[in-house]
Scaffold this motif. Structure first.
Motif, short mmCIF file in Angstrom:
data_model
loop_
_atom_site.label_atom_id
_atom_site.label_comp_id
_atom_site.label_asym_id
_atom_site.label_seq_id
_atom_site.Cartn_x
_atom_site.Cartn_y
_atom_site.Cartn_z
N GLY A 217 0.81 -1.21 0.00
CA GLY A 217 0.00 0.00 0.00
C GLY A 217 0.85 1.26 0.00
N GLU A 218 1.94 1.24 0.76
CA GLU A 218 2.85 2.39 0.77
C GLU A 218 3.55 2.55 -0.58
N ILE A 219 3.93 1.45 -1.18
CA ILE A 219 4.54 1.50 -2.51
C ILE A 219 3.55 2.08 -3.51
N PHE A 229 5.61 -1.44 -10.40
CA PHE A 229 6.28 -2.04 -9.24
C PHE A 229 6.68 -3.46 -9.61
N ALA A 230 7.98 -3.76 -9.54
CA ALA A 230 8.47 -5.10 -9.84
C ALA A 230 9.15 -5.65 -8.59
N VAL A 231 8.85 -6.90 -8.25
CA VAL A 231 9.35 -7.45 -6.99
C VAL A 231 9.70 -8.93 -7.14
N TYR A 232 10.83 -9.31 -6.55
CA TYR A 232 11.13 -10.72 -6.31
C TYR A 232 10.71 -11.00 -4.88
N GLU A 233 9.65 -11.76 -4.72
CA GLU A 233 9.09 -12.00 -3.39
C GLU A 233 9.46 -13.38 -2.87
N LYS A 274 -3.45 -6.90 -5.31
CA LYS A 274 -4.76 -6.53 -5.87
C LYS A 274 -5.57 -5.69 -4.88
N THR A 275 -5.47 -6.04 -3.60
CA THR A 275 -6.25 -5.35 -2.59
C THR A 275 -5.90 -3.87 -2.51
N VAL A 276 -4.61 -3.54 -2.63
CA VAL A 276 -4.21 -2.13 -2.52
C VAL A 276 -4.42 -1.36 -3.81
N GLY A 277 -4.78 -2.05 -4.90
CA GLY A 277 -5.12 -1.35 -6.12
C GLY A 277 -4.27 -1.65 -7.34
N GLU A 364 9.94 -28.17 -3.18
CA GLU A 364 9.11 -27.22 -3.93
C GLU A 364 8.08 -26.52 -3.04
N LEU A 365 8.49 -26.24 -1.82
CA LEU A 365 7.61 -25.55 -0.86
C LEU A 365 7.90 -24.06 -0.79
N PHE A 366 9.07 -23.64 -1.29
CA PHE A 366 9.54 -22.27 -1.10
C PHE A 366 10.19 -21.74 -2.37
N THR A 367 10.00 -20.46 -2.62
CA THR A 367 10.72 -19.79 -3.69
C THR A 367 11.17 -18.41 -3.22
N PRO A 368 12.40 -18.01 -3.55
CA PRO A 368 12.87 -16.66 -3.21
C PRO A 368 12.72 -15.71 -4.39
N MET A 369 12.12 -16.17 -5.47
CA MET A 369 12.06 -15.35 -6.68
C MET A 369 10.72 -15.47 -7.39
N MET A 370 9.66 -15.25 -6.60
CA MET A 370 8.33 -15.15 -7.20
C MET A 370 8.23 -13.74 -7.77
N LEU A 371 8.30 -13.65 -9.09
CA LEU A 371 8.30 -12.34 -9.75
C LEU A 371 6.87 -11.84 -9.97
N PHE A 372 6.59 -10.65 -9.45
CA PHE A 372 5.36 -9.95 -9.74
C PHE A 372 5.72 -8.62 -10.40
N VAL A 373 5.06 -8.31 -11.48
CA VAL A 373 5.17 -6.98 -12.09
C VAL A 373 3.76 -6.39 -12.07
N ALA A 374 3.61 -5.28 -11.38
CA ALA A 374 2.29 -4.70 -11.17
C ALA A 374 2.29 -3.22 -11.55
N LYS A 375 1.16 -2.76 -11.99
CA LYS A 375 1.03 -1.37 -12.47
C LYS A 375 -0.01 -0.61 -11.64
N LYS A 376 0.31 0.64 -11.34
CA LYS A 376 -0.68 1.52 -10.72
C LYS A 376 -1.50 2.15 -11.83
N PRO A 377 -2.78 1.92 -11.84
CA PRO A 377 -3.62 2.44 -12.94
C PRO A 377 -3.53 3.96 -13.08
N LEU A 378 -3.71 4.44 -14.28
CA LEU A 378 -3.72 5.89 -14.53
C LEU A 378 -4.91 6.54 -13.85
#
Length: 378
Positions: A217-219, A229-233, A274-277, A364-378
């Motif tokens: 939400g802060e991001i 916003f691009a993140v390795y989660e 998705k929740t934060v927009g 296969e229980l854990f990943t350090p590189m779940m890539l999400f690329v998300a956009k803040k709508p105009l």
């Protein structure tokens, strides 16, 4: 996740004073192993006590719901002391980029790390002249690489004074001060005005958040409309089941050794975005690509993948054998009062984390590189 999260109150003057007390006034005159054993004894004991109080005399069978909630509530202090204790060990074993990466066959370790950072910048659409935020920047290794790759202007945010000072000095030595700026702050309550940045990225850092909606939400707030916003989660995969004792033990071992208040599953991260927009443009688990060289090979010490003398040194330090040598050496120095009390306890926690990271990956229980690329709508 708990919905009643309240950010911790920050005391920046106190944090700065503690940094000086623990690490000294000049925090870049020593690095790695030497720096790890040179900390102030009293300050080290405080950091060890404040960090390990969340796990001492507890395990997966005996931790209570109150234990879990306390870790979440004290996320900032927990993370701050974790990096006061482990930063030097990370630099000793890993360099200035504290993250994992994919490997191509025949690819040197450092090249893989750099490519992983560049790929995130590419996916996040970071370009020359952009104003970019690095959330949880560590000592600035990724920011340096991305600044060189894109010529963007990057602000690194970090709640650990020791890392901020080291990142600033490293950028100066690299000749990148015009592109990089590092500031102290809590990613759950950023000081930046709304819509400050053209793009934001995070590399294996937002896992330290007690509530992903909080940091996301802060991001979202500080990102300009249309920004990415691009993140390795770090997340547990869909195969993870917390009701299975072994699964929870693996997750718990990762939490203890990596300063994480709570590991969450991938759907929690997806839903939080998705929740934060955010509009999710792309998601992909890069650890599940079927690579011939697994991302965890530096921790497992599979020497056959080394491609240079530098690789051999790095993989020795991060491998099981190298970690045992480090633990025993630190223990000996601590017994001789040449290393501050609690130093070996820190290395034991890091070893436990490494073992569980590899086990979690193989199951296969854990990943350090779940890539999400998300956009803040105009």
């Amino acid at each position: 996740m708990s919905t009643d999260f309240i950010p911790q109150v920050q005391n920046r003057q106190q944090d700065a004073e503690f940094k000086t007390a623990m690490h000294g006034k000049d925090v870049t005159n020593k690095t790695g192993f030497l720096s790890a054993i040179s900390k102030n004894v009293d300050a080290q004991q405080v950091a060890v006590s404040e960090y390990f109080k969340h796990w001492d005399n507890k395990d997966t069978k005996h931790e209570t719901e109150q234990d879990k909630q306390t870790r979440l509530a004290e996320y900032a202090t927990l993370t701050k002391h974790y990096y006061n204790l482990v930063t030097d060990f990370y630099e000793y074993g890993w360099g200035t980029s504290f993250h994992f990466s994919r490997f191509y066959k025949g690819e040197p370790f450092k090249a893989s790390i750099a490519r992983h950072e560049q790929y995130l910048a590419y996916q996040g659409g970071i370009k020359k002249g952009m104003k970019v935020l690095d959330v949880g920047c560590g000592v600035g290794g990724p920011a340096q690489q991305i600044a060189r790759f894109t010529e963007a202007h990057i602000t690194g945010l970090n709640n650990n004074d020791y890392q901020v000072e080291r990142a600033t000095e490293y950028a100066k030595k690299a000749g990148l001060s015009d592109y990089l700026n590092f500031v102290k702050g809590d990613f759950m309550q950023m000081d930046f005005p709304n819509e400050t940045f053209d793009a934001v990225y995070a590399i294996e850092a937002t896992v330290h958040a007690p509530k992903l909606e909080g940091v996301y939400g802060e991001i979202y707030r500080v990102l300009k409309p249309g920004g990415t916003f691009a993140v390795y989660e770090w997340v547990m995969t869909d195969k993870y089941d917390e009701t299975i004792p072994l699964h929870r033990e693996i997750s718990y071992g990762i939490e203890i050794g990596d300063g994480i208040p709570k590991m969450y599953k991938v759907d929690v991260a997806r839903d939080a975005l998705k929740t934060v927009g955010f509009e999710i443009l792309h998601e992909e688990d890069l650890a599940a690509k079927g690579d011939e060289v697994p991302w965890y090979y530096p921790l497992s010490g599979e020497w056959k993948y080394c491609r240079s003398v530098g690789d051999l040194v790095t993989i020795f330090r991060t491998s099981w054998l190298g970690r045992q040598v480090t633990m025993k050496s630190i223990g000996l120095l601590e017994s001789l009062k040449l290393a501050p009390p609690g130093s070996q306890k820190v290395t034991v926690a890091l070893e436990d984390a490494a073992v569980n990271l590899v086990l979690g990956a193989k199951m296969e229980l854990f990943t350090p590189m779940m890539l999400f690329v998300a956009k803040k709508p105009l």
